[in-house]
Write a protein that holds these residues in place. Structure first.
Motif, PDB file in Angstrom:
ATOM      1  N   UNK A   1       0.838  -1.205   0.000  1.00 12.63           N
ATOM      2  CA  UNK A   1       0.000   0.000   0.000  1.00 12.63           C
ATOM      3  C   UNK A   1       0.870   1.251   0.000  1.00 12.63           C
ATOM      4  N   UNK A   2       0.566   2.169  -0.895  1.00  8.61           N
ATOM      5  CA  UNK A   2       1.312   3.417  -1.029  1.00  8.61           C
ATOM      6  C   UNK A   2       0.794   4.485  -0.068  1.00  8.61           C
ATOM      7  N   UNK A   3       1.663   5.438   0.257  1.00  2.42           N
ATOM      8  CA  UNK A   3       1.270   6.626   1.006  1.00  2.42           C
ATOM      9  C   UNK A   3       1.556   7.847   0.140  1.00  2.42           C
ATOM     10  N   UNK A   4       0.560   8.701  -0.034  1.00  2.00           N
ATOM     11  CA  UNK A   4       0.764   9.992  -0.697  1.00  2.00           C
ATOM     12  C   UNK A   4       0.942  11.012   0.425  1.00  2.00           C
ATOM     13  N   UNK A   5       2.181  11.444   0.611  1.00  2.53           N
ATOM     14  CA  UNK A   5       2.485  12.281   1.779  1.00  2.53           C
ATOM     15  C   UNK A   5       2.110  13.748   1.609  1.00  2.53           C
ATOM     16  N   UNK A   6       1.510  14.109   0.443  1.00  2.00           N
ATOM     17  CA  UNK A   6       1.127  15.518   0.247  1.00  2.00           C
ATOM     18  C   UNK A   6       0.150  15.628  -0.919  1.00  2.00           C
ATOM     19  N   UNK A   7      -1.116  15.873  -0.616  1.00  2.00           N
ATOM     20  CA  UNK A   7      -2.133  16.066  -1.654  1.00  2.00           C
ATOM     21  C   UNK A   7      -3.187  17.037  -1.146  1.00  2.00           C
ATOM     22  N   UNK A   8      -3.658  17.900  -2.043  1.00  2.00           N
ATOM     23  CA  UNK A   8      -4.650  18.921  -1.681  1.00  2.00           C
ATOM     24  C   UNK A   8      -6.022  18.504  -2.208  1.00  2.00           C
ATOM     25  N   UNK A   9      -6.639  17.546  -1.550  1.00  2.00           N
ATOM     26  CA  UNK A   9      -7.957  17.087  -2.000  1.00  2.00           C
ATOM     27  C   UNK A   9      -9.060  18.103  -1.706  1.00  2.00           C
ATOM     28  N   UNK A 226       7.147   6.489  -7.271  1.00  2.00           N
ATOM     29  CA  UNK A 226       7.822   5.331  -6.663  1.00  2.00           C
ATOM     30  C   UNK A 226       8.568   4.516  -7.713  1.00  2.00           C
ATOM     31  N   UNK A 227       7.936   4.316  -8.867  1.00  2.00           N
ATOM     32  CA  UNK A 227       8.569   3.518  -9.926  1.00  2.00           C
ATOM     33  C   UNK A 227       9.834   4.189 -10.445  1.00  2.00           C
ATOM     34  N   UNK A 228       9.798   5.504 -10.627  1.00  2.00           N
ATOM     35  CA  UNK A 228      10.985   6.213 -11.113  1.00  2.00           C
ATOM     36  C   UNK A 228      12.136   6.111 -10.119  1.00  2.00           C
ATOM     37  N   UNK A 229      11.833   6.267  -8.825  1.00  2.00           N
ATOM     38  CA  UNK A 229      12.877   6.136  -7.803  1.00  2.00           C
ATOM     39  C   UNK A 229      13.465   4.726  -7.839  1.00  2.00           C
ATOM     40  N   UNK A 236      13.558  -2.761  -6.509  1.00  2.00           N
ATOM     41  CA  UNK A 236      12.153  -3.020  -6.846  1.00  2.00           C
ATOM     42  C   UNK A 236      11.254  -1.891  -6.352  1.00  2.00           C
ATOM     43  N   UNK A 237      10.139  -1.693  -7.048  1.00  2.00           N
ATOM     44  CA  UNK A 237       9.170  -0.694  -6.600  1.00  2.00           C
ATOM     45  C   UNK A 237       8.610  -1.080  -5.234  1.00  2.00           C
ATOM     46  N   UNK A 238       8.510  -2.384  -4.963  1.00  2.00           N
ATOM     47  CA  UNK A 238       7.999  -2.843  -3.662  1.00  2.00           C
ATOM     48  C   UNK A 238       8.876  -2.354  -2.524  1.00  2.00           C
ATOM     49  N   UNK A 239      10.183  -2.352  -2.756  1.00  2.00           N
ATOM     50  CA  UNK A 239      11.107  -1.874  -1.726  1.00  2.00           C
ATOM     51  C   UNK A 239      10.922  -0.379  -1.469  1.00  2.00           C
ATOM     52  N   UNK A 240      10.744   0.384  -2.548  1.00  2.00           N
ATOM     53  CA  UNK A 240      10.513   1.832  -2.421  1.00  2.00           C
ATOM     54  C   UNK A 240       9.211   2.099  -1.673  1.00  2.00           C
ATOM     55  N   UNK A 242       7.517   0.095   0.397  1.00  2.00           N
ATOM     56  CA  UNK A 242       7.578  -0.337   1.797  1.00  2.00           C
ATOM     57  C   UNK A 242       8.323   0.678   2.664  1.00  2.00           C
ATOM     58  N   UNK A 243       9.482   1.152   2.161  1.00  2.00           N
ATOM     59  CA  UNK A 243      10.305   2.049   2.974  1.00  2.00           C
ATOM     60  C   UNK A 243       9.687   3.445   3.097  1.00  2.00           C
ATOM     61  N   UNK A 244       9.163   3.975   1.991  1.00  2.00           N
ATOM     62  CA  UNK A 244       8.570   5.327   2.074  1.00  2.00           C
ATOM     63  C   UNK A 244       7.296   5.307   2.912  1.00  2.00           C
ATOM     64  N   UNK A 245       6.585   4.182   2.886  1.00  2.00           N
ATOM     65  CA  UNK A 245       5.416   4.014   3.749  1.00  2.00           C
ATOM     66  C   UNK A 245       5.842   4.064   5.221  1.00  2.00           C
ATOM     67  N   UNK A 246       6.881   3.313   5.556  1.00  2.00           N
ATOM     68  CA  UNK A 246       7.402   3.313   6.937  1.00  2.00           C
ATOM     69  C   UNK A 246       7.857   4.715   7.346  1.00  2.00           C
TER      70      UNK A 246
END
Length: 255
Positions: A1-9, A226-229, A236-240, A242-246
């Motif tokens: 599961x991804x986290x979007x750490x900044x969005x103006x909904x 995440x994919x570009x990083x 792997x994108x999964x590693x990106x 998981x870590x950015x979520x944490x």
């Protein structure tokens, strides 16, 4: 599961489909988003959205564009809002020397006051820094103590300067520009900054990543960041993810 750490909904560009977009966050693999305010009105909206939706958290603050409208009453209301349930940061705050919508000395004054508020409430700060890297760093260094921490939102400066912000206890957050073909500096930052110090964001509805440039940005597009990083780091994108979520849960105190 991804986290979007900044969005103006709370932005008016979501007025026609906000409810559906939020309802579909989990379907689009988004665990939660952080919705920062940019003035008192949008800060109130951010708090309301967070209260009404399990997977939204709020930040409250006044953007440098509106620093000229601030006074002590503004700080008092931000303090009150910041004590509401699910408010996890003060932001977005900072300096903007690109547009200079508010005089620079006024921007600096209220940036410092909001930093002090965050430290008083033991909350992280979300920083907007556009063409003001040196002054932003100097203010953070001046205010630095064990409580100062936060996020360099949509980071735009150099890899070398990112290391200085990290030393002060800040995470580097990357957004859509890292996916742009000619974005040399964001790609250098993505490659050179440890995953331990990175967050990902959309800044929706702005800064839509490739291949959707020109369209409204949405939290689901954070996967392209995440994919570009992942591609730049050769992991792997999964590693990106998981870590950015944490990292997001750590800095915002979300369990």
């Amino acid at each position: 599961m991804l986290v979007d750490s900044h969005a103006h909904l709370d932005d008016k560009r979501f007025d026609n489909d906000r409810e559906d977009l939020i309802k579909n966050l989990r379907e689009n693999n988004i665990e939660f988003i952080i919705n920062p305010g940019a003035d008192l009105k949008t800060s109130r909206k951010a708090v309301k959205l967070a209260k009404e939706n399990e997977n939204i958290y709020a930040a409250v603050g006044v953007h440098p564009h509106d620093a000229g409208d601030m006074d002590e009453n503004t700080i008092a209301e931000l303090k009150k809002l910041a004590k509401e349930e699910k408010v996890v940061a003060i932001g977005e705050i900072g300096l903007d020397y690109y547009y200079d919508n508010s005089p620079r000395e006024i921007q600096k004054k209220w940036f410092k006051e909001q930093i002090k508020l965050a430290k008083e409430l033991d909350l992280p700060i979300i920083i907007h820094d556009r063409d003001a890297h040196e002054d932003t760093y100097n203010i953070l260094k001046e205010e630095n103590d064990e409580k100062l921490r936060g996020i360099m939102h949509c980071y735009q400066s150099s890899l070398e300067m990112s290391k200085q912000f990290i030393e002060l206890g800040f995470f580097i957050s990357l957004a859509g520009p890292v996916t742009f073909k000619n974005a040399k500096t964001p790609k250098e930052v993505a490659s050179g900054v440890s995953l331990d110090n990175l967050l990902i964001e959309t800044d929706s509805p702005y800064l839509t990543p490739h291949p959707y440039r020109g369209k409204r940005n949405e939290p689901k597009h954070v996967k392209h960041v995440a994919q570009m990083i992942a591609d730049l780091k050769g992991i792997s994108i999964e590693e990106v993810i998981q870590k950015t979520n944490q990292n997001a849960k750590k800095i915002f105190g979300i369990k």
